[in-house]
Structures are given as structure tokens and as C-alpha cells.
Design a protein around this motif. Structure first.
Motif, short mmCIF file in Angstrom:
data_model
loop_
_atom_site.label_atom_id
_atom_site.label_comp_id
_atom_site.label_asym_id
_atom_site.label_seq_id
_atom_site.Cartn_x
_atom_site.Cartn_y
_atom_site.Cartn_z
N LEU A 65 0.84 -1.20 0.00
CA LEU A 65 0.00 0.00 0.00
C LEU A 65 0.88 1.25 0.00
O LEU A 65 0.60 2.21 -0.74
N SER A 66 1.93 1.24 0.79
CA SER A 66 2.85 2.38 0.85
C SER A 66 3.52 2.60 -0.51
O SER A 66 3.59 3.74 -1.00
N MET A 67 4.03 1.54 -1.11
CA MET A 67 4.70 1.67 -2.41
C MET A 67 3.73 2.14 -3.49
O MET A 67 4.08 2.95 -4.35
N TYR A 68 2.49 1.65 -3.42
CA TYR A 68 1.49 2.05 -4.41
C TYR A 68 1.15 3.54 -4.28
O TYR A 68 1.09 4.26 -5.29
N LEU A 69 0.96 4.01 -3.05
CA LEU A 69 0.63 5.42 -2.83
C LEU A 69 1.80 6.32 -3.24
O LEU A 69 1.59 7.39 -3.83
N ILE A 70 3.02 5.90 -2.96
CA ILE A 70 4.20 6.67 -3.37
C ILE A 70 4.28 6.74 -4.89
O ILE A 70 4.57 7.80 -5.47
N LEU B 140 1.96 11.45 -10.27
CA LEU B 140 0.98 12.54 -10.44
C LEU B 140 1.66 13.91 -10.30
O LEU B 140 1.32 14.85 -11.03
N LEU B 141 2.61 14.01 -9.38
CA LEU B 141 3.35 15.26 -9.23
C LEU B 141 4.13 15.60 -10.49
O LEU B 141 4.20 16.77 -10.89
N THR C 298 7.31 -4.32 -11.76
CA THR C 298 5.90 -3.95 -11.72
C THR C 298 5.60 -2.90 -10.64
O THR C 298 4.61 -2.17 -10.76
N VAL C 299 6.43 -2.83 -9.61
CA VAL C 299 6.16 -1.92 -8.50
C VAL C 299 7.33 -0.97 -8.24
O VAL C 299 7.15 0.25 -8.21
N VAL C 300 8.52 -1.51 -8.05
CA VAL C 300 9.66 -0.70 -7.63
C VAL C 300 10.08 0.29 -8.71
O VAL C 300 10.29 1.48 -8.42
N THR C 301 10.20 -0.17 -9.94
CA THR C 301 10.64 0.73 -11.02
C THR C 301 9.68 1.89 -11.24
O THR C 301 10.12 3.05 -11.29
N PRO C 302 8.35 1.67 -11.37
CA PRO C 302 7.44 2.82 -11.48
C PRO C 302 7.49 3.76 -10.28
O PRO C 302 7.26 4.96 -10.41
N MET C 303 7.80 3.21 -9.10
CA MET C 303 7.89 4.04 -7.90
C MET C 303 9.14 4.92 -7.91
O MET C 303 9.11 6.08 -7.47
N LEU C 304 10.25 4.39 -8.44
CA LEU C 304 11.51 5.13 -8.43
C LEU C 304 11.63 6.14 -9.56
O LEU C 304 12.40 7.11 -9.44
N ASN C 305 10.91 5.94 -10.66
CA ASN C 305 11.04 6.82 -11.82
C ASN C 305 10.88 8.31 -11.49
O ASN C 305 11.69 9.13 -11.93
N PRO C 306 9.84 8.71 -10.72
CA PRO C 306 9.72 10.15 -10.41
C PRO C 306 10.91 10.70 -9.64
O PRO C 306 11.33 11.84 -9.86
N PHE C 307 11.48 9.88 -8.74
CA PHE C 307 12.64 10.33 -7.97
C PHE C 307 13.86 10.48 -8.87
O PHE C 307 14.63 11.44 -8.75
#
Length: 310
Positions: free
Chosen positions: A32-37, A43-44, A279-288
Motif C-alpha cells: 500500500l505504501s509503495m502504491y501510494l508513493i 501525479l506530481l 511492476t512496483v519498484v521501477t514505477p515508484m523510483l522513476n519520479p525520484f
């Protein structure tokens, strides 16, 4: 006659990562935390690009599209897994599984296409800087994204329709947290030869083709950078594509790592765990990755959150 064609299952079981009840709250909270991040971060990026006129350039246009696709890609798998954990159910319907496969393939391949388009944009910017605005005009940028969408939709539709011709004899347990195409083919009762041919052919054409384009673009970029006399000029030029190169390496290395490790160990559980990376980590790290070293993005983000620019 194929004996499997007479029996069709109406639902599957997503086995996830662990059946230990004590671990379920931890898994739920982590994902849930990774999805919200992931959703909030991407979105930002979209808001920053759309609200700042200085970011209305081809590079940031493609970046906003990539962020949108990353949100959709993650949303295809994580919400269903979270719902299953909360309801203590592992069931996914046959229609839900086919739908999940369709959107996973669609957004996964679209990620690859957008990364290749972004590599072409960097190639034109560095190797043909005087003609950049002429070549990368708004019409071409829109056409590149539109063609990418059309090709990915058609491929995803083909793969999903090919799945519909297969039958599954019993209530099938999927050793994964989502309906993964290759896993589903291994669980089918009917002949999957044609499905495998189509799957691997699509992987070579739609995965290998864009990757070859990325390699070609960066080979030309490196050649151009080597021709720059000053070390400062080389660093400044390379820094314009460093973020994109980082995302490309992260995305492709995680995918290759998943399938090479699963082929070596023959462990579906290991494959499911490794699949979290792309599926999760890469999309989460891309904005950073795109915001940490990019002054324009950081300035736009500060304006959105109300922090005065330094």
C-alpha cells in the motif's frame, strides 16, 4: 480432439507471496505504501509538466506520458492484491484474469515504447541540436505517442484473444500475485504452442526492437559526446540524458533479472518476488530519478507545493 476444451474454470487463485497470516498485515502495509508513493510521485510529475510552460517541451511531454503509464501499470496489479489480502480471499475471476493480462501487457510494452521514443528525443537533441525544434515538432511527438498506443493496444488485444482459446481443467492456483502471461500458459490444459510462438515473437519484435533503437541512439550520443573538447561540456551534455539512461537500465535489468532467475531456478515463488522490481519498484523510483537531478522539475514541484524557489 483436445480433452481440455470441454472443461473451463470460472476462477483462479492468486497465491501471492506467503500464506502465513502473520505476514499479511506487513505485506499489505508495504505494498500500500509503495502504491501510494508511485501514484503520488507520478501525479506530481504530470502536474509539474502540465502547469509549467517552461516544461512544455518534447522531453517533458514524453516524461508525463511515461508517468501516466506507470500509474496505470501499477494500478493493474496492486489494488487487486490489496483487496484480496483485506478480504482474506485469493480469488480472481476468469474475466478479471484476462483483463489483468490485457492491461499488464498494454502498459508494460507501452513503457518500453516510450523509453525508446525518449531515447530518440535525446539523440536528436544532442546529435542534431540545430534542427531539434524542427524535427521534434508537436505533430511528430503526438504521432509517436499515438503510434505507440495503437501498436501496444493491438498486441495486447492479440495476446488476450489468444488466451481465450485456451482451457483450464480445474480451479487453477497461480503462484504469483497477478495473472502473468507466461505462468498462465504453463497452467493451461490445452495446447499452447501457438500462444508461445505469438508471445515470443511479440517479445522479440516489440521488446527487442525498441531496445535496439535505444542502443543505437545512445551509441550515436556517446560518439557525439566524445567529440566535445571540454570535460565540462561533455558532462553537461551527458547529464541531459543521465536520468533517462538510469530508468532504461533499471527497467530492462529488472526484467532480464526476473526471467533469467526464474529460468535458472525454475521457482515460481522466486519469479513472483522478483517481478515486484519491474511492476512496483521501477514505477515508484522513476519520479525520484527524474526529479532529483533535474532543476526544472524541482522548480516546478516547489511551485506546486508552495515552496519559494531559491
Amino acid at each position: 480432439m483436445d480433452p481440455g476444451n470441454d472443461t473451463v474454470t470460472s476462477q483462479f487463485l492468486l497465491m501471492g507471496f506467503s500464506e502465513d497470516p502473520e505476514l499479511q498485515p506487513l505485506i499489505f502495509g508495504l505494498f500500500l505504501s509503495m502504491y501510494l508513493i508511485t501514484v503520488f510521485g507520478n501525479l506530481l510529475i504530470i502536474l509539474a509538466v502540465s502547469s509549467d510552460s517552461c516544461l512544455h517541451t518534447p522531453m517533458y511531454f514524453f516524461l508525463a506520458n511515461l508517468s501516466f503509464v506507470d500509474i496505470c501499470f501499477t494500478s493493474t496489479t496492486i489494488p487487486k492484491m490489496l483487496v484480496n489480502i483485506r478480504t482474506q480471499s485469493k480469488v480472481i475471476t476468469y474475466a478479471g484474469c484476462i483483463t489483468q493480462i490485457y492491461f499488464l501487457i498494454l502498459f508494460g510494452v507501452l513503457d518500453i515504447f516510450l523509453l525508446s521514443v525518449m531515447a530518440y528525443d535525446r539523440f536528436v537533441a544532442i546529435c542534431h541540436p540545430l534542427h531539434y525544434t524542427i524535427i521534434m515538432n508537436p505533430q511528430l511527438c503526438g504521432l509517436l505517442v499515438l503510434v505507440s498506443w495503437i501498436m501496444c493496444v493491438l498486441n495486447s488485444l492479440l495476446q488476450s484473444l489468444m488466451m481465450l482459446r485456451l482451457s483450464f481443467c480445474t480451479q487453477v492456483e497461480i503462484p504469483h500475485f497477478f495473472c502473468e502471461l507466461n505462468e498462465m500458459l504453463q497452467l493451461a490444459c490445452s495446447d499452447t504452442f501457438l500462444n508461445n510462438v505469438v508471445m515470443y515473437l511479440a517479445a522479440v519484435l516489440l521488446g527487442g526492437g525498441p531496445f535496439a533503437g535505444i542502443l543505437y541512439s545512445y551509441s550515436k550520443i556517446v560518439s557525439s559526446i566524445r567529440g566535445i573538447a571540454s570535460a565540462k561540456g561533455k558532462f553537461k551534455t551527458f547529464s541531459t540524458c543521465a536520468s533517462h539512461l538510469s530508468v532504461v537500465c533499471l527497467f530492462y535489468c529488472t526484467i532480464l533479472g526476473v526471467y533469467l532467475s526464474s529460468a535458472a531456478t525454475q521457482s515460481s515463488h522466486s519469479s513472483a518476488t522478483a517481478s515486484v522490481m519491474y511492476t512496483v519498484v521501477t514505477p515508484m523510483l522513476n519520479p525520484f530519478i527524474y526529479s532529483l537531478r533535474n532543476k526544472d522539475i524541482k522548480r516546478a514541484l516547489k511551485r506546486i507545493v508552495g515552496v519559494p524557489a531559491m
